[in-house]
Design a protein around this motif. Structure first.
Motif, PDB file in Angstrom:
ATOM      1  N   ALA A  45      57.378  21.701  20.364  1.00  0.00           N
ATOM      2  CA  ALA A  45      56.873  22.880  19.652  1.00  0.00           C
ATOM      3  C   ALA A  45      56.568  22.543  18.195  1.00  0.00           C
ATOM      4  CB  ALA A  45      57.884  24.025  19.743  1.00  0.00           C
ATOM      5  N   VAL A  46      57.406  21.730  17.570  1.00  0.00           N
ATOM      6  CA  VAL A  46      57.148  21.321  16.181  1.00  0.00           C
ATOM      7  C   VAL A  46      55.849  20.521  16.112  1.00  0.00           C
ATOM      8  CG1 VAL A  46      57.979  19.856  14.297  1.00  0.00           C
ATOM      9  CG2 VAL A  46      59.556  21.392  15.443  1.00  0.00           C
ATOM     10  N   THR A  47      55.623  19.661  17.093  1.00  0.00           N
ATOM     11  CA  THR A  47      54.401  18.852  17.102  1.00  0.00           C
ATOM     12  C   THR A  47      53.154  19.719  17.152  1.00  0.00           C
ATOM     13  OG1 THR A  47      55.519  17.011  18.186  1.00  0.00           O
ATOM     14  CG2 THR A  47      53.128  17.100  18.412  1.00  0.00           C
ATOM     15  N   TYR A  48      53.162  20.754  17.966  1.00  0.00           N
ATOM     16  CA  TYR A  48      51.950  21.539  18.175  1.00  0.00           C
ATOM     17  C   TYR A  48      51.857  22.786  17.317  1.00  0.00           C
ATOM     18  CZ  TYR A  48      51.134  18.361  21.945  1.00  0.00           C
ATOM     19  OH  TYR A  48      50.917  17.220  22.657  1.00  0.00           O
ATOM     20  N   SER A  49      52.930  23.179  16.654  1.00  0.00           N
ATOM     21  CA  SER A  49      52.872  24.388  15.826  1.00  0.00           C
ATOM     22  C   SER A  49      52.702  24.081  14.351  1.00  0.00           C
ATOM     23  CB  SER A  49      54.149  25.207  16.007  1.00  0.00           C
ATOM     24  OG  SER A  49      55.246  24.554  15.375  1.00  0.00           O
ATOM     25  N   ASN A  50      53.021  22.878  13.931  1.00  0.00           N
ATOM     26  CA  ASN A  50      53.016  22.481  12.515  1.00  0.00           C
ATOM     27  C   ASN A  50      54.058  23.237  11.696  1.00  0.00           C
ATOM     28  OD1 ASN A  50      50.902  20.513  12.600  1.00  0.00           O
ATOM     29  ND2 ASN A  50      49.479  22.218  12.906  1.00  0.00           N
ATOM     30  N   HIS A  51      55.067  23.783  12.340  1.00  0.00           N
ATOM     31  CA  HIS A  51      56.194  24.413  11.643  1.00  0.00           C
ATOM     32  C   HIS A  51      57.382  23.474  11.783  1.00  0.00           C
ATOM     33  CE1 HIS A  51      54.033  28.092  11.070  1.00  0.00           C
ATOM     34  NE2 HIS A  51      53.795  28.190  12.373  1.00  0.00           N
ATOM     35  N   GLY A  52      57.645  22.728  10.755  1.00  0.00           N
ATOM     36  CA  GLY A  52      58.739  21.770  10.792  1.00  0.00           C
ATOM     37  C   GLY A  52      58.213  20.369  10.533  1.00  0.00           C
ATOM     38  N   SER A  53      59.133  19.450  10.428  1.00  0.00           N
ATOM     39  CA  SER A  53      58.777  18.069  10.127  1.00  0.00           C
ATOM     40  C   SER A  53      59.032  17.202  11.354  1.00  0.00           C
ATOM     41  CB  SER A  53      59.623  17.576   8.953  1.00  0.00           C
ATOM     42  OG  SER A  53      59.344  16.230   8.675  1.00  0.00           O
ATOM     43  N   TRP A  54      58.045  16.393  11.684  1.00  0.00           N
ATOM     44  CA  TRP A  54      58.155  15.483  12.816  1.00  0.00           C
ATOM     45  C   TRP A  54      57.237  14.316  12.526  1.00  0.00           C
ATOM     46  CZ3 TRP A  54      61.665  14.313  15.870  1.00  0.00           C
ATOM     47  CH2 TRP A  54      61.462  13.727  17.111  1.00  0.00           C
ATOM     48  N   TYR A  55      57.369  13.246  13.290  1.00  0.00           N
ATOM     49  CA  TYR A  55      56.557  12.066  13.025  1.00  0.00           C
ATOM     50  C   TYR A  55      55.070  12.341  13.174  1.00  0.00           C
ATOM     51  CZ  TYR A  55      60.872   9.415  13.197  1.00  0.00           C
ATOM     52  OH  TYR A  55      62.115   8.941  12.936  1.00  0.00           O
ATOM     53  N   TYR A  56      54.736  13.186  14.086  1.00  0.00           N
ATOM     54  CA  TYR A  56      53.326  13.480  14.336  1.00  0.00           C
ATOM     55  C   TYR A  56      53.160  14.974  14.529  1.00  0.00           C
ATOM     56  CZ  TYR A  56      48.780  13.631  16.550  1.00  0.00           C
ATOM     57  OH  TYR A  56      47.486  13.915  16.847  1.00  0.00           O
ATOM     58  N   ASN A  57      52.190  15.549  13.848  1.00  0.00           N
ATOM     59  CA  ASN A  57      51.842  16.953  14.033  1.00  0.00           C
ATOM     60  C   ASN A  57      50.387  17.046  14.462  1.00  0.00           C
ATOM     61  OD1 ASN A  57      54.351  17.852  13.236  1.00  0.00           O
ATOM     62  ND2 ASN A  57      53.754  18.272  11.148  1.00  0.00           N
ATOM     63  N   GLU A  58      50.155  17.786  15.506  1.00  0.00           N
ATOM     64  CA  GLU A  58      48.794  18.016  15.988  1.00  0.00           C
ATOM     65  C   GLU A  58      48.194  19.121  15.131  1.00  0.00           C
ATOM     66  OE1 GLU A  58      45.600  17.176  18.253  1.00  0.00           O
ATOM     67  OE2 GLU A  58      47.534  16.208  18.546  1.00  0.00           O
TER      68      GLU A  58
END
Length: 139
Positions: A45-58
């Motif tokens: 969810a973080v990857t696809y929502s752009n809410h939060g920090s992760w290595y990759y965001n779509e």
């Protein structure tokens, strides 16, 4: 095969006390795997929502209902899943500490938690960060 009525009943000698493995608490195993699956879905969810920090965001534009759905799901999950995992892990610490004693307990924890942490900090995270930084520059 019939046993004759006159056959003596074999008496068994009491067995010496042996340590039997403790039965697993299956409901705890089920709680753990469900929480781990929720952790995985949270990172997706973080990857696809752009809410939060992760290595990759779509970077995909989301409509307001989609954005609200992601936010609600992420807030709901973060309100309990990591705390519950830590609670379950901490619940079993006193028994392991009493069984192993302080020295062996700390040695086992250092091995089971320390080595993977060091591997992540000094090998996996730098490689992943380097890869992610390279991917970001290609857009």
């Amino acid at each position: 095969m019939d046993i004759p009525a006159t056959a003596p009943i074999a008496e068994t000698a009491p067995r010496p006390a042996t340590r039997t493995p403790t039965a697993r608490l299956l409901f705890i195993d089920n709680i753990r795997w469900v929480m781990i699956m929720l952790v995985l879905s949270m990172h997706a969810a973080v990857t696809y929502s752009n809410h939060g920090s992760w290595y990759y965001n779509e970077h995909v534009p989301l409509s307001r209902p989609e954005d609200l759905g992601f936010l609600t799901y992420q807030f709901f999950l973060q309100s309990f899943f990591m705390g519950l995992l830590f609670f379950v892990a901490g619940y079993f610490v006193p028994g392991a500490y009493e069984k192993k004693g302080p020295r062996r307990f700390l040695k086992d924890r250092a091995f089971r938690l320390g080595w993977p942490s060091l591997l992540y900090v000094f090998v996996l995270q730098p490689l992943t960060g380097y890869y992610a930084a390279g991917q970001l520059g290609r857009r």
